[in-house]
Design an enzyme around this catalytic site. Structure first.
Site, PDB file in Angstrom:
ATOM      1  N   CYS A  55       0.513  -1.098   0.192  1.00  0.00           N
ATOM      2  CA  CYS A  55       0.198  -0.035   0.218  1.00  0.00           C
ATOM      3  C   CYS A  55       1.037   1.342  -0.116  1.00  0.00           C
ATOM      4  O   CYS A  55       0.515   2.228  -0.756  1.00  0.00           O
ATOM      5  CB  CYS A  55      -0.747   0.042   1.141  1.00  0.00           C
ATOM      6  SG  CYS A  55      -1.614  -1.286   1.397  1.00  0.00           S
ATOM      7  N   ASP A  87      -2.776  -4.479   7.638  1.00  0.00           N
ATOM      8  CA  ASP A  87      -3.961  -4.834   7.339  1.00  0.00           C
ATOM      9  C   ASP A  87      -4.313  -6.240   6.718  1.00  0.00           C
ATOM     10  O   ASP A  87      -4.794  -7.739   7.651  1.00  0.00           O
ATOM     11  CB  ASP A  87      -5.326  -4.808   7.396  1.00  0.00           C
ATOM     12  CG  ASP A  87      -5.731  -3.152   8.154  1.00  0.00           C
ATOM     13  OD1 ASP A  87      -4.512  -2.566   8.792  1.00  0.00           O
ATOM     14  OD2 ASP A  87      -7.436  -2.425   8.104  1.00  0.00           O
ATOM     15  N   CYS A 128      -1.880   2.480   3.032  1.00  0.00           N
ATOM     16  CA  CYS A 128      -2.899   1.303   3.694  1.00  0.00           C
ATOM     17  C   CYS A 128      -3.577   2.555   4.440  1.00  0.00           C
ATOM     18  O   CYS A 128      -3.908   3.552   5.911  1.00  0.00           O
ATOM     19  CB  CYS A 128      -1.711   0.274   4.647  1.00  0.00           C
ATOM     20  SG  CYS A 128      -2.145  -1.026   5.266  1.00  0.00           S
ATOM     21  N   ASP A 129      -4.590   1.522   5.640  1.00  0.00           N
ATOM     22  CA  ASP A 129      -6.187   2.193   5.554  1.00  0.00           C
ATOM     23  C   ASP A 129      -6.370   3.616   7.261  1.00  0.00           C
ATOM     24  O   ASP A 129      -5.986   3.977   6.644  1.00  0.00           O
ATOM     25  CB  ASP A 129      -7.007   0.834   6.108  1.00  0.00           C
ATOM     26  CG  ASP A 129      -7.211  -0.296   5.926  1.00  0.00           C
ATOM     27  OD1 ASP A 129      -7.233   0.288   4.145  1.00  0.00           O
ATOM     28  OD2 ASP A 129      -7.801  -1.344   5.210  1.00  0.00           O
ATOM     29  N   LYS A 130      -5.347   2.400   8.349  1.00  0.00           N
ATOM     30  CA  LYS A 130      -4.879   3.668   9.206  1.00  0.00           C
ATOM     31  C   LYS A 130      -3.538   4.317   9.117  1.00  0.00           C
ATOM     32  O   LYS A 130      -4.062   5.815  10.250  1.00  0.00           O
ATOM     33  CB  LYS A 130      -4.715   3.275  10.665  1.00  0.00           C
ATOM     34  CG  LYS A 130      -5.590   1.392  10.842  1.00  0.00           C
ATOM     35  CD  LYS A 130      -7.204   1.705  10.383  1.00  0.00           C
ATOM     36  CE  LYS A 130      -7.433   0.328  10.941  1.00  0.00           C
ATOM     37  NZ  LYS A 130      -7.168  -0.457  10.043  1.00  0.00           N
ATOM     38  N   CYS A 200      -5.215  -1.669  -1.338  1.00  0.00           N
ATOM     39  CA  CYS A 200      -6.451  -2.329  -2.108  1.00  0.00           C
ATOM     40  C   CYS A 200      -7.340  -1.227  -3.040  1.00  0.00           C
ATOM     41  O   CYS A 200      -7.817  -0.421  -2.496  1.00  0.00           O
ATOM     42  CB  CYS A 200      -7.302  -3.094  -1.621  1.00  0.00           C
ATOM     43  SG  CYS A 200      -6.289  -4.250  -0.272  1.00  0.00           S
ATOM     44  N   GLU A 450      -9.546  -5.774  12.988  1.00  0.00           N
ATOM     45  CA  GLU A 450     -10.882  -5.807  12.184  1.00  0.00           C
ATOM     46  C   GLU A 450     -11.373  -7.495  11.755  1.00  0.00           C
ATOM     47  O   GLU A 450     -10.181  -8.284  11.478  1.00  0.00           O
ATOM     48  CB  GLU A 450     -10.765  -5.211  10.943  1.00  0.00           C
ATOM     49  CG  GLU A 450      -9.655  -5.210   9.828  1.00  0.00           C
ATOM     50  CD  GLU A 450      -9.635  -4.232   8.708  1.00  0.00           C
ATOM     51  OE1 GLU A 450      -9.847  -3.458   8.687  1.00  0.00           O
ATOM     52  OE2 GLU A 450      -8.920  -4.494   8.061  1.00  0.00           O
ATOM     53  N   SER A 476     -13.959  -4.955   8.103  1.00  0.00           N
ATOM     54  CA  SER A 476     -12.199  -3.838   6.771  1.00  0.00           C
ATOM     55  C   SER A 476     -13.764  -3.886   5.813  1.00  0.00           C
ATOM     56  O   SER A 476     -14.363  -3.879   5.563  1.00  0.00           O
ATOM     57  CB  SER A 476     -11.598  -5.224   6.072  1.00  0.00           C
ATOM     58  OG  SER A 476     -11.012  -4.831   4.142  1.00  0.00           O
TER      59      SER A 476
END
Length: 572
Positions: A55, A87, A128-130, A200, A450, A476
């Site tokens: 990511c 993640d 990435c997500d966070k 993603c 998650e 997620s």
């Protein structure tokens, strides 16, 4: 310097000016800075470049381009990095408990560097997500001129005539367990589903938060949906650097002038309109907290409940981020929602213009990837907040893509995600059950993991809507099915989820936005009187610190009171 900004007003002068700053300047000279560079504004450029996740592997060259933009605009760029927890690699084991914790570490670490070095402005990349909410939270907390830049998503893979993402690989594991796919085919999919670096490809948490960043006005316009491997991102990154300097020179708008209540509402609207990640609602509450704005899931619900779903995006729909980029990007969605009155067009953005002015030239929805507001997929948003006696402070359900939004059945209680995964692996659960996974909330996990590994297994076994899943943990952005997360109050805090027993009837109604435990109130009181909290699973270390400080999920799972102010001691 221009527009009335002088070097005397720069925060960084506290580290460079005067005879007693001789050692400080010596440190700067040791990094290759000369008198001219030391005299310029110091602009931090933070990224997560490294090898923990694909990511963020687009960050290195974009950070270099951002530094070039800072330098071209008359500043001295100062690059630094912060952490990222994948993640994807942390999923479905104890390591996932560090994912949400990393959001706080990212915000704290950026705050420490920006204030510790008295940087005048900040350019921040996320991937990435966070990392996206973590960087934005730090920008609002520090409140120096700031510009956010998403590193971009991966391209979808091509497999057997269709576009695929890592979500397909997760769900295919469940298909192997049912015998519908063999392991050789699964490996073929594994090799194809994520062909490039980047986050993603679907409307999962990273892409959702990238759209949020544009909708609240803190991101470089046009940056959310452009894939991470597109070299045109270098121009966006240079623009981020010059924008940070422009904001500094003209004296604003700073993050807290941008991140207003209206801006947070815009973020909620674009989540709902695109069927985005349920995580985003919690992150928006956390970003609001940094600005000193009281905003919780109830506030998010009011916005999402009036916003139509117009994005036909995975996991609930058919398309990926690159498809949105091809039809106009986030600006197309934002402009359509401004015109329909669902997004505030009058908020300020990092460009110095209003949001409406910034997206004025965006194309109209194409009708396939993005529907016109007049012809939505759903009349209300793709994410709803459920409330009732089981989750009095709320829980989140993504209704985008669901065939049925009402479910009633007996509870099957698991005290941890691992126990639930073992049951699903063994296929020892039954159609019609409500699977309860508790003690996985912010305090109880701790870290609120998650559960895409779990939900994808269920979906891959063709049970995605044949059972319901309820947890005080997270899901997620790639999760789909009858999955309800963020149940508040959490079980570890004595919430009603802690009182559920096997066989209790639970009713979930996504249309009415209710979730209820059909147990006599007197019986619940007897259970509550007998309930005792579980001892902490992680009594020391980062997870213990997080558990001691973190607040409830419905208020963002934040670790401090918000609205922080910082002074070097000699400021008015």
């Amino acid at each position: 310097m221009s527009n009335g900004t002088s070097t005397r007003k720069l925060r960084s002068r506290i580290t460079t000016d005067g005879i007693d700053r001789t050692p400080h300047r010596a440190f700067m000279r040791a990094m290759g800075l000369d008198d001219a560079a030391i005299a310029k504004p110091m602009v931090g450029v933070v990224s997560m470049k490294g090898e923990t996740t694909p990511c963020n592997m687009t960050h290195a060259w974009q950070a270099e381009a951002a530094k070039q933009g800072v330098a071209e605009a008359g500043g001295t760029p100062r690059e630094f990095t912060t952490v990222a927890v994948s993640d994807g690699i942390g999923m479905n084991h104890e390591g996932m408990k560090f994912s949400l914790v990393s959001r706080e570490i990212i915000a704290d670490s950026i705050e420490a560097v920006v204030h510790g070095h008295a940087y005048d402005a900040l350019v921040g990349l996320g991937g990435c997500d966070k990392t996206l909410p973590g960087v934005i939270m730090a920008m609002v907390r520090c409140d120096v001129p700031s510009v956010f830049l998403y590193g971009g998503s991966a391209l979808p893979g091509r497999w057997r005539g269709r576009d695929v993402s890592v979500l397909d690989a997760y769900e295919a594991v469940g298909a192997v367990m049912t015998g519908e796919m063999d392991e050789a085919t699964l490996r073929e999919l594994e090799m194809a589903c994520k062909p490039t670096a980047g986050a993603c490809a679907g409307q999962f948490t990273a892409n959702t938060m990238a759209m949020v960043a544009e909708a609240i006005g803190i991101a470089v316009p046009g940056s959310a949906m452009m894939p991470g491997v597109h070299t045109a991102r270098a121009g966006l990154a240079r623009r981020a650097g010059t924008l940070a300097m422009e904001i500094l020179m003209r004296g604003g708008p700073r993050p807290r002038e941008i991140v207003t209540r209206k801006a947070i509402e815009n973020g909620c609207a674009i989540v709902a309109a695109t069927g985005g990640s349920t995580n985003a609602a919690m992150h928006l509450c956390a970003i609001a907290n940094e600005a000193g704005i009281a905003f919780d899931l109830d506030d998010a619900e009011r916005v999402m409940g009036r916003t139509p779903l117009i994005g036909n995006l995975r996991p609930g729909g058919a398309f990926h981020a690159v498809d949105v980029h091809r039809v106009g990007g986030a600006a197309t969605v934002i402009r359509a929602l401004i015109q329909s009155g669902h997004i505030h067009g009058d908020i300020l953005t990092v460009t110095g213009r209003t949001l409406a002015e910034t997206v004025a030239d965006a194309p109209a929805p194409d009708g396939t990837v993005i529907r016109p507001v007049e012809n939505p997929i759903l009349p209300t948003g793709g994410v709803v907040v459920l409330k009732g006696n089981l989750c009095p402070d709320g829980a989140l359900l993504k209704v985008a893509g669901l065939k049925q939004v009402v479910f009633e059945g007996p509870a099957r209680v698991f005290e941890s995600e691992a126990d639930a995964v073992a049951c699903v692996h063994a296929r020892s659960y039954r159609e019609g059950e409500v699977l309860i996974v508790r003690h996985e909330g912010p305090k109880g996990g701790p870290g609120m993991p998650e559960m895409l590994g779990l939900t994808a297994l269920i979906y891959g076994q063709k049970m995605g809507e044949a059972v319901a899943l309820l947890t005080d943990g997270r899901f997620s952005g790639a999760t789909r099915g009858m999955c309800i997360g963020y149940a508040s109050p959490e079980a570890a805090a004595g919430g009603p989820l802690a009182l559920v027993r096997d066989g209790d009837t639970i009713r979930i109604d996504g249309a009415a936005r209710t979730i209820d435990l059909k147990v006599d109130p007197a019986e619940l009181e007897r259970r509550r009187a007998a309930w005792t909290p579980r001892p902490p699973k992680h009594p020391s270390g980062a997870l213990a610190k997080f558990a001691a400080l973190v607040g409830p999920a419905n208020k963002g799972a934040v670790t401090h009171a918000g609205g922080a102010r910082f002074s070097y001691g000699d400021e008015a």
